[in-house]
Design a protein around this motif. Structure first.
Motif, short mmCIF file in Angstrom:
data_model
loop_
_atom_site.label_atom_id
_atom_site.label_comp_id
_atom_site.label_asym_id
_atom_site.label_seq_id
_atom_site.Cartn_x
_atom_site.Cartn_y
_atom_site.Cartn_z
N LEU A 55 0.83 -1.21 0.00
CA LEU A 55 0.00 0.00 0.00
C LEU A 55 0.86 1.27 0.00
CD1 LEU A 55 -2.78 -1.13 2.51
CD2 LEU A 55 -2.80 -1.25 0.00
N ARG A 56 1.97 1.25 0.74
CA ARG A 56 2.89 2.40 0.75
C ARG A 56 3.51 2.65 -0.62
NH1 ARG A 56 4.61 0.50 5.63
NH2 ARG A 56 6.32 -0.62 4.65
N ASP A 57 3.81 1.56 -1.33
CA ASP A 57 4.44 1.69 -2.64
C ASP A 57 3.59 2.47 -3.63
OD1 ASP A 57 6.74 0.40 -1.85
OD2 ASP A 57 6.21 -1.52 -2.79
N TYR A 58 2.27 2.43 -3.49
CA TYR A 58 1.42 3.18 -4.42
C TYR A 58 1.69 4.68 -4.34
CZ TYR A 58 -1.32 -1.15 -4.90
OH TYR A 58 -1.72 -2.44 -5.13
N ALA A 59 2.12 5.16 -3.20
CA ALA A 59 2.40 6.59 -3.04
C ALA A 59 3.74 6.98 -3.68
CB ALA A 59 2.41 6.96 -1.56
N ARG A 60 4.57 5.98 -3.96
CA ARG A 60 5.91 6.25 -4.52
C ARG A 60 5.88 6.55 -6.01
NH1 ARG A 60 9.43 1.27 -2.89
NH2 ARG A 60 10.73 2.17 -4.51
N GLY A 61 4.81 6.19 -6.68
CA GLY A 61 4.77 6.42 -8.12
C GLY A 61 3.79 5.50 -8.81
N GLN A 83 7.99 -3.10 -10.19
CA GLN A 83 8.44 -2.31 -9.05
C GLN A 83 9.91 -1.97 -9.14
OE1 GLN A 83 6.84 -5.10 -5.90
NE2 GLN A 83 6.25 -3.12 -5.05
N PRO A 84 10.24 -0.70 -8.82
CA PRO A 84 11.66 -0.37 -8.72
C PRO A 84 12.22 -0.96 -7.44
CG PRO A 84 10.32 1.54 -8.17
CD PRO A 84 9.38 0.44 -8.59
N PRO A 85 13.51 -1.25 -7.41
CA PRO A 85 14.11 -1.69 -6.16
C PRO A 85 13.99 -0.56 -5.13
CG PRO A 85 15.78 -1.42 -7.87
CD PRO A 85 14.46 -1.14 -8.50
N ASP A 86 14.05 -0.88 -3.86
CA ASP A 86 13.96 0.13 -2.80
C ASP A 86 14.93 1.26 -3.09
OD1 ASP A 86 11.99 -1.20 -1.42
OD2 ASP A 86 13.39 -2.21 -0.07
N GLY A 87 14.41 2.46 -3.16
CA GLY A 87 15.25 3.62 -3.42
C GLY A 87 15.70 3.73 -4.86
N GLY A 88 15.20 2.85 -5.73
CA GLY A 88 15.64 2.83 -7.11
C GLY A 88 14.81 3.72 -8.02
N ASP A 89 15.20 3.73 -9.25
CA ASP A 89 14.59 4.54 -10.29
C ASP A 89 13.34 3.84 -10.83
OD1 ASP A 89 13.98 6.00 -12.58
OD2 ASP A 89 16.02 5.94 -13.38
N ALA A 90 12.22 4.56 -10.91
CA ALA A 90 10.97 3.98 -11.41
C ALA A 90 11.03 3.67 -12.90
CB ALA A 90 9.80 4.91 -11.10
N ALA A 91 12.10 4.05 -13.57
CA ALA A 91 12.25 3.72 -14.98
C ALA A 91 12.92 2.36 -15.17
CB ALA A 91 13.06 4.80 -15.69
N ASP A 92 13.44 1.78 -14.09
CA ASP A 92 14.14 0.50 -14.11
C ASP A 92 13.44 -0.39 -13.10
OD1 ASP A 92 16.29 -1.24 -14.88
OD2 ASP A 92 17.24 -0.81 -12.95
N VAL A 93 12.50 -1.23 -13.57
CA VAL A 93 11.59 -1.93 -12.68
C VAL A 93 11.72 -3.44 -12.78
CG1 VAL A 93 9.90 -0.07 -12.58
CG2 VAL A 93 9.70 -1.81 -14.35
N GLU A 94 11.42 -4.08 -11.66
CA GLU A 94 11.42 -5.54 -11.60
C GLU A 94 10.03 -6.05 -11.89
OE1 GLU A 94 12.64 -9.24 -8.66
OE2 GLU A 94 12.49 -7.22 -7.82
N LEU A 95 9.94 -7.01 -12.79
CA LEU A 95 8.70 -7.72 -13.08
C LEU A 95 8.56 -8.83 -12.05
CD1 LEU A 95 6.30 -8.53 -14.98
CD2 LEU A 95 7.96 -10.00 -16.17
N GLY A 96 7.38 -8.93 -11.45
CA GLY A 96 7.13 -10.01 -10.51
C GLY A 96 5.74 -10.58 -10.72
N TYR A 97 5.56 -11.82 -10.30
CA TYR A 97 4.26 -12.46 -10.39
C TYR A 97 4.22 -13.59 -9.38
CZ TYR A 97 7.45 -14.52 -13.78
OH TYR A 97 8.59 -15.00 -14.40
#
Length: 182
Positions: A55-61, A83-97
């Motif tokens: 839920l917190r991550d939604y506020a990050r971007g 999702q970007p890694p903690d403190g990472g750039d939202a342009a470089d994201v990890e795909l998860g499922y």
């Protein structure tokens, strides 16, 4: 239900505080957790750490983790994430499922991953999507490949309590946003 993304067979929406039971059941399935932690995630951890973090991550971007439901039945089937890694750039994201084992083999992970990647590149400012899994997790690797990601490397992290198969390493896959042709 506020839909974030819709595919032919899935609806993706933001998680809410009411989703704790869904996550407890998902993370309580030994098959689902086999290549992740090797065991279920305790309810207390989901309620106090996992769900509040989502839920917190939604506020990050604009990126995050979304609850996945079958369109035809409305059934919760798991989640997909960019999702970007903690403190990472939202342009470089990890795909998860992470999907319920009862829906494995239906192509939901690939369908959802392709749709998220497309939305990430088109609407969310994503430049690179990457994913990692244990080298022995062949089903997850197939999803990455079918979603368009390419193998980058195998690496060997050290774990205090390694899961069976850890000795074969972890693999990383990636896909970069196609260059705009003008």
């Amino acid at each position: 239900m506020e839909v974030f993304l819709e595919t032919n067979r899935l609806l993706l929406r933001r998680f809410t505080e009411a989703d704790a039971d869904h996550l407890v059941r998902l993370d309580g399935d030994p098959e689902v957790m086999r290549f992740l932690t090797g065991g279920p995630t305790p309810r207390e951890e989901i309620e106090n750490d996992v769900l509040p973090g989502i839920l917190r991550d939604y506020a990050r971007g604009p990126t995050g983790r979304w609850a996945a439901h079958e369109r035809s039945t409305g059934e919760f089937v798991g989640w997909l994430a960019l999702q970007p890694p903690d403190g990472g750039d939202a342009a470089d994201v990890e795909l998860g499922y992470r999907l319920k084992s009862s829906v494995w083999g239906r192509g939901y992970a690939t369908e959802g991953a392709r749709a998220l990647i497309g939305k990430g590149f088109a609407d969310l400012g994503v430049r690179r999507v990457w994913a990692q899994t244990m080298a022995v997790n062949l089903a997850s690797r197939r999803v990455m490949e079918k979603a368009g990601l390419r193998y980058v490397r195998t690496f060997y992290p050290q774990f205090d309590d390694p899961l069976p198969g850890t000795e074969q390493g972890e693999v990383e896959y990636e896909l970069e946003r196609p260059a705009h042709r003008g």
